[in-house]
Design a protein around this motif. Structure first.
Motif: not given
Length: 674
Positions: A457-485
């Motif tokens: 509401e206060i940011a003027g963003i019309p849509a929101g998304l709550v993913p699965n496992h929001p409380g561990q979302f960064s850790a969830f991202g780590f299991i999908m991390t690609d190797g990168r240099v």
């Protein structure tokens, strides 16, 4: 059975996500972080796994480097540079944070001036020897460092070493002979790019972190080796890739923003799954909130990062804006009698008052308990009971000082915290020319979904998304991390006298070095190299990045490069100057090894309207409302809810304001519309 484990060591909680490769099953859990010894919290979480032999990979995000920089608790270091240039770190740049504040003082570098030393030597801007390296002076300096006895690491940054590192390399070798075991960081190895101050500041940061990070990582590795899993641990870097524990200790500056990258990586994957092309992330944990963007399926990687204003670190990292606002942010009254929130945090110890661990100051989490938004009996799925009376007492103390009712004070606390986070969202959207109305706000972190509707509401963003496992979302991202240099190097040339052989040699070295580093991390298949060139019209001060197809520079590809530059410049800035001389500045090579991603399970279709498991009174701006409470696990694909509503899960709570709607997609993600 093989598991990939993502572990995010946050300021308040340590989060775990385990992905079973064969079955596709995902399990999540969390426990309180142990700030005095972060590995203890990790070991406690690993105790949930019966057979550690099943773990094929552990990807770990840590704030060891981040905290050492932000709190300035790194090592005491010495800085070695070309004669006449010891004050570069103190002169910094001519710009000012505030043009009209005559009391403003430049931030201090990470090294004291007394520990900055000059060595007679000099290369020209073409890499030619102007003054030979005085090796006797280097050995004399080593003797002074030995006699001092307090120096823990050395940073070496000589003039024009990005063109030819021979003097820096020899200084490093002599110091290694004279001071065996003392960590040395050279600018050519850390950041072989032009701009003396930025290169020096980044090299100093690497040396500043080395003793602290290596000590912690060695201790961590010893504990994990004792469990038989040390060799399977990768540390997440600021660019979203990973490094070995030993590699992270050798180049700790690469870990400056280790933890927050996971949420952005996971958001990129969700963008592909959901088809939402513009997402702004809002990852609110117990201590801080991290915001970033994913546009057209890609995160933005930058080298424009500062520890504090005017103290840059120019390593490649995902562009994340972090502020001190989280569930543990403490309420306080300023000298003008105004209510403020944070950036001070209760952290994990003693934590918010409602944790019952000795905390007495009111926090955002306490306010949400008082407002009925968090059920004290169902926190972390009931694994951690909250003390509602302690929360009420802490908030009442703030309310008394403000002359307000406790619930009104709690609502004010939440609203101020929301406005603090609004600033972070504006920093990654409006300040970068992006329209909030084009974006979907993705809320993650244990505290994020509670504040989603308010921020939309206060940011003027019309849509929101709550993913699965929001409380561990960064850790969830780590299991999908690609190797990168990422490998960067300054190679300045102009279009009129472009040396294709020199450019080919440099790009080949960058590409092969990046690929070799990935292979050293255990990646052997599917390594792709993405090359690019930063160029500008001669005389400009900022560069435009252009992709480049190969290591080789021939007449046709170079001609195409100049033509594309004019087109890209026209598209980006609204004008081009055909025939004008173009200058190449930096060459870049990014090696990426794409990892196998988890296949998300599909939810069963909804069999009828969603049935709440009960109701409770929740305080909104309109007042107290009897609000339906839903169990997220009971929602099916296609379910639609109308606010007000509360949706609870093990590690988070989603709050739906009156009038907002929520729908559940086939993967179980919650889509909110205001």
């Amino acid at each position: 059975m093989t598991r990939i484990l993502g572990v995010d060591i946050g300021g308040t909680f340590t989060d775990f996500v385990a992905y079973e490769v064969e079955s596709g099953r995902i399990e999540t859990w969390k426990n309180l972080t142990t700030p005095e010894e972060p590995i203890e919290g990790v070991l406690q979480g690993l105790g949930r796994i019966a057979d550690l032999g099943e773990i094929g990979k552990i990807r770990l995000g840590t704030t060891i480097a981040t905290n050492a920089l932000l709190t300035r608790r790194g090592a005491k270091i010495a800085y070695v540079t070309t004669a006449g240039f010891r004050d570069v770190l103190f002169i910094q740049r001519a710009n000012r944070r505030s043009h009209y504040d005559i009391g403003w003082i430049k931030p201090r570098p990470l090294v004291s001036r007394a520990d900055c030393h000059e060595i007679p030597e000099r290369l020209s801007a073409k890499g030619e020897t102007v003054a030979a390296l005085d090796e006797a002076a280097v050995r004399a300096l080593a003797e002074r460092i030995r006699a001092d006895g307090t120096i823990e690491a050395v940073a070496v940054c000589t003039l024009f070493s990005y063109i030819d590192p021979r003097h820096e390399s020899r200084i490093r070798d002599i110091l290694a002979e004279e001071l065996p075991g003392l960590p040395v960081s050279t600018s050519y190895e850390v950041l072989p790019k032009w701009k003396e101050y930025e290169r020096a500041s980044t090299t100093v940061a690497d040396a500043y972190l080395k003793p602290v990070v290596s000590k912690n990582l060695r201790r961590m590795k010893a504990r994990l080796d004792a469990l038989g899993v040390g060799a399977r641990v990768g540390v997440i870097k600021s660019n979203g890739g990973e490094s070995t524990l030993d590699g992270a200790a050798e180049s700790p500056v690469q870990m400056t923003l280790s933890g927050p990258t996971g949420a952005v990586v996971a958001t990129r994957a969700l963008s592909e799954i959901t088809g939402i092309r513009r997402l702004v992330t809002f990852d609110m944990g117990g201590t801080s909130t991290d915001c970033s963007t994913v546009v057209d399926g890609a995160e933005h990687v930058t080298t424009d990062f500062e520890i504090e204003w005017g103290v840059p670190i120019q390593i490649p990292m995902i562009d994340i804006h972090t502020i001190g606002a989280g569930g543990g942010s403490i309420a306080w009254i300023d000298k003008g009698g105004m209510l403020r929130m944070g950036p001070q945090s209760a952290g994990a110890t003693p934590g918010p008052a409602c944790y019952g661990l000795g905390g007495t100051e009111a926090t955002v989490t306490d306010a949400n308990v008082v407002l009925g938004r968090i059920d004290p009996g169902n926190f972390l799925g009931g694994a951690m009971a909250l003390d509602a009376k302690a929360a009420e007492h802490a908030v009442a103390a703030v309310a008394a000082r403000l002359g307000m009712e406790p619930d009104a004070a709690a609502l004010a606390m939440v609203q101020i915290a929301n406005n603090n986070m609004l600033g972070a969202l504006r920093a990654v959207l409006l300040q970068r020319g992006l329209d909030p109305r084009d974006f979907t706000l993705l809320a993650s972190g244990g505290a994020g979904p509670v504040h989603l509707s308010d921020l939309m509401e206060i940011a003027g963003i019309p849509a929101g998304l709550v993913p699965n496992h929001p409380g561990q979302f960064s850790a969830f991202g780590f299991i999908m991390t690609d190797g990168r240099v990422d490998r960067h190097r300054t190679v300045q040339q102009i279009s009129k006298f472009f040396d294709a052989a020199r450019a080919t040699e440099a790009m080949t070295e960058l590409s092969q070095g990046a690929a070799a580093e990935l292979q050293g991390q255990g990646y052997s298949d599917r390594i792709a190299i993405h090359r690019s060139i930063e160029a500008r019209y001669l005389g400009q001060n900022h560069e435009l990045e252009l992709s480049y197809p190969s290591d080789s520079f021939d007449e046709a590809s170079v001609a195409d490069l100049w033509a594309r530059f004019h087109v890209e410049h026209e598209a980006r800035f609204g004008f081009s100057i055909p025939g004008e001389t173009i200058e190449t500045v930096n060459l870049k090579a990014v090696a990426v090894a794409v990892s196998k991603k988890p296949a998300l399970p599909l939810l069963p279709e909804a069999g009828g309207p969603a049935a709440p498991r009960g109701t409770r009174r929740v305080r909104f701006e309109q007042g107290w409302i009897d609000t339906p409470v839903h169990d997220r696990a009971a929602l099916g694909a296609g379910h639609v809810l109308t606010g007000p509503a509360v949706i609870e899960e093990d590690a988070s709570v989603t709050l739906l304001k009156p009038g907002d709607t929520l729908s559940v997609d086939r993967f179980g993600h919650l889509h909110v519309k205001s």
